[in-house]
Design a protein around this motif. Structure first.
Motif, PDB file in Angstrom:
ATOM      1  N   UNK A  33       0.845  -1.188   0.000  1.00 49.42           N
ATOM      2  CA  UNK A  33       0.000   0.000   0.000  1.00 49.42           C
ATOM      3  C   UNK A  33       0.875   1.230   0.000  1.00 49.42           C
ATOM      4  N   UNK A  34       0.268   2.381   0.153  1.00 52.18           N
ATOM      5  CA  UNK A  34       1.066   3.601   0.218  1.00 52.18           C
ATOM      6  C   UNK A  34       1.718   3.711   1.598  1.00 52.18           C
ATOM      7  N   UNK A  35       2.862   4.402   1.707  1.00 50.34           N
ATOM      8  CA  UNK A  35       3.504   4.554   3.017  1.00 50.34           C
ATOM      9  C   UNK A  35       2.585   5.195   4.046  1.00 50.34           C
ATOM     10  N   UNK A  60       6.614  -8.587   5.920  1.00 52.36           N
ATOM     11  CA  UNK A  60       7.119  -7.773   4.813  1.00 52.36           C
ATOM     12  C   UNK A  60       6.043  -6.787   4.386  1.00 52.36           C
ATOM     13  N   UNK A  61       6.454  -5.554   4.147  1.00 54.75           N
ATOM     14  CA  UNK A  61       5.540  -4.499   3.698  1.00 54.75           C
ATOM     15  C   UNK A  61       6.148  -3.852   2.463  1.00 54.75           C
ATOM     16  N   UNK A  62       5.379  -3.808   1.394  1.00 56.22           N
ATOM     17  CA  UNK A  62       5.812  -3.208   0.133  1.00 56.22           C
ATOM     18  C   UNK A  62       5.030  -1.922  -0.050  1.00 56.22           C
ATOM     19  N   UNK A  63       5.729  -0.825  -0.231  1.00 54.71           N
ATOM     20  CA  UNK A  63       5.059   0.468  -0.342  1.00 54.71           C
ATOM     21  C   UNK A  63       5.352   1.108  -1.688  1.00 54.71           C
ATOM     22  N   UNK A  64       4.383   1.852  -2.181  1.00 50.82           N
ATOM     23  CA  UNK A  64       4.530   2.565  -3.437  1.00 50.82           C
ATOM     24  C   UNK A  64       3.482   3.652  -3.513  1.00 50.82           C
ATOM     25  N   UNK A  65       3.489   4.397  -4.627  1.00 46.47           N
ATOM     26  CA  UNK A  65       2.523   5.463  -4.811  1.00 46.47           C
ATOM     27  C   UNK A  65       2.943   6.779  -4.199  1.00 46.47           C
ATOM     28  N   UNK A 100       7.743   2.791   9.586  1.00 50.12           N
ATOM     29  CA  UNK A 100       6.914   1.656   9.187  1.00 50.12           C
ATOM     30  C   UNK A 100       7.463   0.355   9.752  1.00 50.12           C
ATOM     31  N   UNK A 101       8.787   0.182   9.652  1.00 49.21           N
ATOM     32  CA  UNK A 101       9.388  -1.068  10.135  1.00 49.21           C
ATOM     33  C   UNK A 101       9.249  -1.215  11.644  1.00 49.21           C
ATOM     34  N   UNK A 102       9.410  -0.120  12.378  1.00 46.54           N
ATOM     35  CA  UNK A 102       9.264  -0.187  13.840  1.00 46.54           C
ATOM     36  C   UNK A 102       7.812  -0.408  14.233  1.00 46.54           C
ATOM     37  N   UNK A 103       6.906   0.223  13.516  1.00 43.52           N
ATOM     38  CA  UNK A 103       5.491   0.105  13.834  1.00 43.52           C
ATOM     39  C   UNK A 103       4.994  -1.322  13.616  1.00 43.52           C
ATOM     40  N   UNK A 104       5.454  -1.941  12.525  1.00 38.13           N
ATOM     41  CA  UNK A 104       4.949  -3.260  12.158  1.00 38.13           C
ATOM     42  C   UNK A 104       5.898  -4.404  12.511  1.00 38.13           C
ATOM     43  N   UNK A 105       7.124  -4.092  12.923  1.00 40.80           N
ATOM     44  CA  UNK A 105       8.081  -5.156  13.173  1.00 40.80           C
ATOM     45  C   UNK A 105       8.329  -5.981  11.931  1.00 40.80           C
ATOM     46  N   UNK A 106       8.339  -5.318  10.765  1.00 44.76           N
ATOM     47  CA  UNK A 106       8.430  -5.998   9.473  1.00 44.76           C
ATOM     48  C   UNK A 106       9.371  -5.228   8.553  1.00 44.76           C
ATOM     49  N   UNK A 107       9.908  -5.920   7.574  1.00 45.19           N
ATOM     50  CA  UNK A 107      10.780  -5.292   6.596  1.00 45.19           C
ATOM     51  C   UNK A 107       9.945  -4.482   5.613  1.00 45.19           C
ATOM     52  N   UNK A 108      10.396  -3.279   5.301  1.00 47.02           N
ATOM     53  CA  UNK A 108       9.689  -2.399   4.373  1.00 47.02           C
ATOM     54  C   UNK A 108      10.546  -2.198   3.129  1.00 47.02           C
TER      55      UNK A 108
END
Length: 441
Positions: free
Chosen positions: A190-192, A216-221, A234-242
């Protein structure tokens, strides 16, 4: 292709620079000759500048051609509606039509054949594979599907990888969070700004996004995926790689992060990229920011030659630490060569705002678009809305006119507007060019 433990999805990702250049030269020679024969727009353009595609010898020969810009495309559709003059295949072979957002003019179409769609899906699969995504993953796509292009591309690519896909779209935030919790979603896109918002709402609902199954989180837009502070948030909030993804309606997709996260890799087997000076149009050296200009190497329906993206980027053609050799866009998209604003993933031009303001009764001719901290997301620095200063003709009608304008902006441009009314005559008047856009720290 395969999703085994190979480090790359496609062997072309590790070609030498010489092989990449040879491939691009061969594909360009074929593509240009086809366009000179089958594209009404490029057949005329080649004739106008005296370009004979049969004499093409190297990618540098493209510099004999002018850039193709959005105005060219919009004009071709206006002159030959609804398909325009860029279509280079029989209409009955067009498998898919997507449209521009329509923020600067009426929405214009882009086309794909069945082969183009296969290519598109494989590119998405290639880039997702670079993030270690594959069978067993549950991918929840939060890119919008209504009229826009990214959602269907990501869906097709992740399905090709063997992942389970939930085509969720970008609405109903609380339902998105409940779905993540219920189905054990492992990958989001989704978007950041939406990723930050989603995480904040999750916490309000009593969910800890960092304790979720998302890895894993993929961001665009929006450019936030390449902004270090936003990526960290984003990475700290979700504990996931962005990771950052970059694409456009006309070129899907353009680039995608690898595990090294040193800038999205271009798909140099799909598009030939030039980085040029925004003013002179002359090529700039690697490491120097400039406007990205792209040419399709093998797209069948409506391919573009020297397409002016308007995006300012910085290229590094050296091999990456991940082992891939395709050039990277260091720091992602730096901004636009024009005044385009990005509001929650929507590309917005001041001219589109002007159209709405001028269509709203009860206002003077003067207005300003103000970009400041009041409309920026405090966590990401990205725009959540625009702020408009306008002058009602009657102070008694100020509240009503402001509400009508805000509603019109939301309806026509799909962004939120904070409308501030000021007394008639208080905004600056210009003798020549009015300064409508004001950007404050």
């Amino acid at each position: 292709m395969t999703t085994t433990n190979l480090p790359v999805w496609d062997s072309c990702e590790t070609w030498s620079r010489d092989r990449i250049t040879a491939h691009q030269t061969d594909r360009l020679a074929t593509q240009l000759q086809r366009l000179g024969r089958d594209s009404a727009f490029y057949r005329k353009r080649f004739e106008e500048v005296g370009f004979d595609p049969r004499g093409f010898r190297s990618p540098e020969d493209l510099r004999a051609l002018p850039f193709t810009k959005k105005t060219d495309y919009v004009g071709s559709v206006a002159d030959s509606p609804p398909w325009g003059e860029f279509l280079a295949v029989p209409r009955e072979t067009v498998a898919r039509v997507h449209f521009s957002s329509g923020t600067t003019a009426a929405p214009v179409p882009q086309f794909w054949t069945a082969r183009d769609l296969e290519r598109w899906a494989d590119l998405y699969a290639r880039y997702a594979h670079a993030q270690g995504i594959g069978p067993g993953d549950i991918f929840q796509c939060l890119f919008t599907y209504t009229w826009f292009v990214g959602g269907l591309g990501a869906t097709a690519g992740f399905q090709r990888l063997g992942a389970t896909v939930i085509p969720a779209g970008s609405q109903e935030t609380e339902r998105q969070i409940r779905t993540i919790a219920a189905f054990g979603t492992t990958v989001l896109c989704g978007t950041p700004s939406f990723m930050v918002h989603l995480g904040a709402v999750a916490r309000e609902m009593g969910y800890d996004p960092a304790a979720s199954t998302v890895r894993a989180i993929i961001v665009g837009g929006e450019p936030g995926g390449a902004v270090p502070a936003t990526r960290r948030r984003i990475e700290e909030l979700w504990g996931a790689r962005c990771c950052d993804a970059y694409g456009s309606l006309e070129f899907q997709p353009i680039g995608f992060d690898c595990p090294a996260q040193t800038g999205p890799h271009l798909a140099e087997d799909f598009a030939y990229a030039e980085i040029v000076d925004a003013v002179t149009g002359e090529p700039v050296e690697d490491g120097t920011p400039g406007v990205l200009v792209l040419t399709h190497l093998d797209k069948e329906a409506g391919p573009l030659v020297r397409w002016w993206t308007g995006d300012v980027l910085c290229r590094d053609s050296r091999p990456c630490a991940c082992g891939r050799t395709h050039a990277r866009l260091i720091g992602g998209v730096r901004g636009r060569a024009d005044d385009m604003l990005v509001v929650r993933g929507i590309n917005l031009f001041p001219s589109a705002v002007e159209e709405v303001v001028r269509s709203t009764a009860g206002l003077t001719d003067e207005y300003r678009i103000v970009v400041d901290s009041t409309v920026r997301n405090p966590d990401t620095g990205l725009l959540d809305a625009i702020r408009l200063q306008v002058e009602p003709l009657s102070a008694a009608d100020a509240a009503r006119v402001a509400a009508e304008l805000a509603a019109a902006v939301k309806d026509r441009l799909r962004v939120r507007a904070v409308v501030e009314t000021v007394p008639a005559g208080s905004l600056p008047r210009a003798q020549h060019k009015a300064k409508r856009l004001v950007v404050e720290p």
